[in-house]
Structures are given as C-alpha cells and as structure tokens.
Enzyme design. Structure first.
Site, PDB file in Angstrom:
ATOM      1  N   GLY A   1       0.776  -1.233   0.000  1.00 43.73           N
ATOM      2  CA  GLY A   1       0.000   0.000   0.000  1.00 43.73           C
ATOM      3  C   GLY A   1       0.806   1.280   0.000  1.00 43.73           C
ATOM      4  O   GLY A   1       0.343   2.310   0.488  1.00 43.73           O
TER       5      GLY A   1
ATOM      6  N   ASN B   1       1.453   3.070  -2.589  1.00 42.89           N
ATOM      7  CA  ASN B   1       0.725   4.022  -3.447  1.00 42.89           C
ATOM      8  C   ASN B   1      -0.495   4.578  -2.729  1.00 42.89           C
ATOM      9  O   ASN B   1      -0.816   5.760  -2.875  1.00 42.89           O
ATOM     10  CB  ASN B   1       0.330   3.366  -4.774  1.00 42.89           C
ATOM     11  CG  ASN B   1       1.485   3.346  -5.753  1.00 42.89           C
ATOM     12  OD1 ASN B   1       1.832   4.374  -6.316  1.00 42.89           O
ATOM     13  ND2 ASN B   1       2.102   2.185  -5.917  1.00 42.89           N
TER      14      ASN B   1
ATOM     15  N   ILE C   1      -8.545 -10.137 -10.248  1.00 36.90           N
ATOM     16  CA  ILE C   1      -9.134  -9.770 -11.546  1.00 36.90           C
ATOM     17  C   ILE C   1     -10.494  -9.117 -11.324  1.00 36.90           C
ATOM     18  O   ILE C   1     -11.261  -9.531 -10.445  1.00 36.90           O
ATOM     19  CB  ILE C   1      -9.255 -11.023 -12.438  1.00 36.90           C
ATOM     20  CG1 ILE C   1      -7.855 -11.468 -12.861  1.00 36.90           C
ATOM     21  CG2 ILE C   1     -10.139 -10.772 -13.650  1.00 36.90           C
ATOM     22  CD1 ILE C   1      -7.809 -12.834 -13.506  1.00 36.90           C
ATOM     23  N   LEU C   2     -10.770  -8.079 -12.109  1.00 33.37           N
ATOM     24  CA  LEU C   2     -12.083  -7.431 -12.079  1.00 33.37           C
ATOM     25  C   LEU C   2     -12.821  -7.790 -13.360  1.00 33.37           C
ATOM     26  O   LEU C   2     -12.267  -7.713 -14.450  1.00 33.37           O
ATOM     27  CB  LEU C   2     -11.914  -5.915 -11.984  1.00 33.37           C
ATOM     28  CG  LEU C   2     -11.280  -5.427 -10.677  1.00 33.37           C
ATOM     29  CD1 LEU C   2     -10.899  -3.974 -10.770  1.00 33.37           C
ATOM     30  CD2 LEU C   2     -12.216  -5.671  -9.502  1.00 33.37           C
TER      31      LEU C   2
ATOM     32  N   ASN D   1      -5.804   2.989 -12.937  1.00 36.33           N
ATOM     33  CA  ASN D   1      -4.849   1.965 -12.512  1.00 36.33           C
ATOM     34  C   ASN D   1      -3.440   2.509 -12.664  1.00 36.33           C
ATOM     35  O   ASN D   1      -3.149   3.244 -13.599  1.00 36.33           O
ATOM     36  CB  ASN D   1      -4.999   0.705 -13.377  1.00 36.33           C
ATOM     37  CG  ASN D   1      -4.045  -0.405 -12.957  1.00 36.33           C
ATOM     38  OD1 ASN D   1      -3.916  -0.701 -11.762  1.00 36.33           O
ATOM     39  ND2 ASN D   1      -3.357  -1.021 -13.908  1.00 36.33           N
TER      40      ASN D   1
ATOM     41  N   HIS E   1       0.402   1.276 -13.286  1.00 39.92           N
ATOM     42  CA  HIS E   1       1.174   0.113 -13.741  1.00 39.92           C
ATOM     43  C   HIS E   1       2.660   0.489 -13.755  1.00 39.92           C
ATOM     44  O   HIS E   1       3.017   1.559 -14.258  1.00 39.92           O
ATOM     45  CB  HIS E   1       0.715  -0.321 -15.136  1.00 39.92           C
ATOM     46  CG  HIS E   1       1.424  -1.559 -15.594  1.00 39.92           C
ATOM     47  ND1 HIS E   1       1.102  -2.816 -15.125  1.00 39.92           N
ATOM     48  CD2 HIS E   1       2.484  -1.726 -16.419  1.00 39.92           C
ATOM     49  CE1 HIS E   1       1.922  -3.697 -15.663  1.00 39.92           C
ATOM     50  NE2 HIS E   1       2.777  -3.064 -16.446  1.00 39.92           N
TER      51      HIS E   1
ATOM     52  N   ALA F   1       8.362   7.890  -9.939  1.00 36.56           N
ATOM     53  CA  ALA F   1       7.216   7.968 -10.860  1.00 36.56           C
ATOM     54  C   ALA F   1       5.878   7.681 -10.165  1.00 36.56           C
ATOM     55  O   ALA F   1       5.019   8.556 -10.085  1.00 36.56           O
ATOM     56  CB  ALA F   1       7.423   7.017 -12.036  1.00 36.56           C
TER      57      ALA F   1
HETATM   58  C1  GAR Z   1       3.039  -1.031  -7.504  1.00 33.32           C
HETATM   59  O1  GAR Z   1       4.345  -1.027  -8.025  1.00 33.32           O
HETATM   60  C2  GAR Z   1       2.024  -1.003  -8.631  1.00 33.32           C
HETATM   61  O2  GAR Z   1       2.435  -0.223  -9.716  1.00 33.32           O
HETATM   62  C3  GAR Z   1       1.965  -2.456  -8.994  1.00 33.32           C
HETATM   63  O3  GAR Z   1       1.975  -3.130  -7.751  1.00 33.32           O
HETATM   64  C4  GAR Z   1       2.742  -2.365  -6.817  1.00 33.32           C
HETATM   65  C5  GAR Z   1       1.937  -2.183  -5.539  1.00 33.32           C
HETATM   66  O4  GAR Z   1       2.718  -1.596  -4.526  1.00 33.32           O
HETATM   67  N1  GAR Z   1       0.795  -2.760  -9.764  1.00 33.32           N
HETATM   68  C6  GAR Z   1       0.779  -3.642 -10.769  1.00 33.32           C
HETATM   69  O5  GAR Z   1       1.730  -4.323 -11.082  1.00 33.32           O
HETATM   70  C7  GAR Z   1      -0.555  -3.746 -11.512  1.00 33.32           C
HETATM   71  N2  GAR Z   1      -0.412  -4.486 -12.727  1.00 33.32           N
HETATM   72  P1  GAR Z   1       2.043  -0.878  -3.279  1.00 33.32           P
HETATM   73  O6  GAR Z   1       1.061  -1.878  -2.632  1.00 33.32           O
HETATM   74  O7  GAR Z   1       3.187  -0.588  -2.353  1.00 33.32           O
HETATM   75  O8  GAR Z   1       1.368   0.363  -3.751  1.00 33.32           O
END
Ligand code: GAR
Length: 202
Positions: A12, A14, A93-94, A108, A110, A180
C-alpha cells in the site's frame, strides 16, 4: 467532492502516497472514503486504519464466481456512495460487471511504460524482472483508465525512470515508485476527481 475508493492487495505505498497528498491539499476535488483489499493480510489495511479511512477485505475465494465477486465489490462501493475507483496494486481480476459499473471512472497504476511489459501476468516485481531481462535502459510508470482489456485503457500520465547498472528487480521497483508512481498517481487522481466534479455540476 468526488468520493474515492482505493483497491489494494499489498503493502500500500501508493495508497499512502494518495493519503499524504490528500492531507497536503493536493487532491482538492477528491476525498478517499474507502479502502478495499483483496486479502485481509494486506498491510495497506493498516495504513487505512491509521488514517481513519473505512476499510474492508473482500476476497475472491469467498465467492462462487467472478460475477458474484464483482457484485460484492460494487455493493461495497455503493454503500459508501463512491464516485471513482483507484487500483493501487490491486491484484485480483475485475470482471465486466465491476468495470461497467464505473465507466471511465477507474484508474490503474502500472509499473512500466505501457505498452511495454504489461497485460496478463505482468504485475508487481515480475514487471521489473522482465524489464531487466530485456535490458531496457529506461522504464517508468503509467496511469491509465481501466477498460476490459488488461492494461489497455486510455493512458493519462506516464513518467520515465532510468535503469542503472547493477539494478535488481527490488531496487528498480523502489526507484520507479519513488520517481514515478508516488508522483503520478495522486496527480491523476486529482485530474479525474476534478473532471467528475465538473460533470456533476454541469
Ligand atoms: C506497484 O508497483 C504497482 O504499480 C503495482 O503493484 C505495486 C503495488 O505496490 N501494480 C501492478 O503491477 C498492476 N499491474 P504498493 O502496494 O506498495 O502500492
């Protein structure tokens, strides 16, 4: 005010960037009202708890099929009157029922420059492993709208990040987050929240 739900599966960071940005006044048109995790062990739930945000775990394995899982998620969002959804490392998956309930209202993040290293099977560290295996010198992150094609919706923001000699997937993941993801996601959240508020008032 646009009411935002954040869907998570892991640490979490992000989500934390979104919470911190909102507190710093950088998401003036949005308010994070709900955090949903795909598993009850996600540390993101503790971050939501610490921030005083309503939170719940809704697990795919507790539902017979995709459609009933989607229905449970949508129901939780409706209870909290949610206008907009942010997928911040959400790995379940959604299905169409969920996606069609929030058309052009799901963001989202990525961890690559789409269309590189995206689509089915590319998530989390796997994305950075693939980038290093290919030997790219530049990678980055992308925020896009979610449609029914995995990582296929309209791109809103992208930012490039350099790959450095000696990078491991973990080191590269951290750099992409710091340079980023944690910047782009709050920015895109405000962009969409503002647009939805304008639409509501029109
Ligand atoms: C992040 O790097 C995000 O971009 C990626 O999972 C990580 C979650 O980290 N998402 C994907 O790969 C989606 N395809 P977080 O739980 O620390 O935010």
């Amino acid at each position: 005010m646009t009411r935002i739900a954040v869907l998570v599966s892991g640490g979490g960071t992000n989500l934390q960037a979104l919470i911190d940005s909102e507190r710093a006044g950088k998401i003036p048109h949005g308010s994070i009202e709900l955090v949903i995790a795909s598993n009850e062990k996600a540390y993101a739930l503790t971050r939501a708890e610490n921030a005083g945000i309503a939170h719940a775990a809704i697990r795919r394995k507790d539902y017979a099929d995709q459609d009933s899982y989607d229905a449970a998620l949508v129901e939780a969002l409706h209870v909290h009157d949610i206008d907009m959804v942010i997928l911040a490392g959400f790995l379940s998956i959604l299905g169409p029922r969920f996606i069609q309930s929030y058309p052009d209202r799901i963001l989202n993040i990525h961890p690559s420059l789409i269309p590189s290293f995206c689509g089915k099977g590319f998530y989390g560290l796997k994305v950075h492993e693939a980038a290093l295996a290919k030997g790219v010198k530049v990678t980055g992150a992308t925020v896009h709208l979610v449609n029914e094609i995995p990582d296929g919706g309209r791109i809103l923001l992208q930012k490039a990040v350099e790959v450095q000699d000696g990078d491991t997937p973990e080191i590269l993941q951290r750099r992409v987050m710091e340079q980023a993801e944690w910047i782009l996601l709050p920015k895109a959240a405000e962009m969409l929240a503002e647009k939805l508020e304008e639409e509501k008032q029109a």
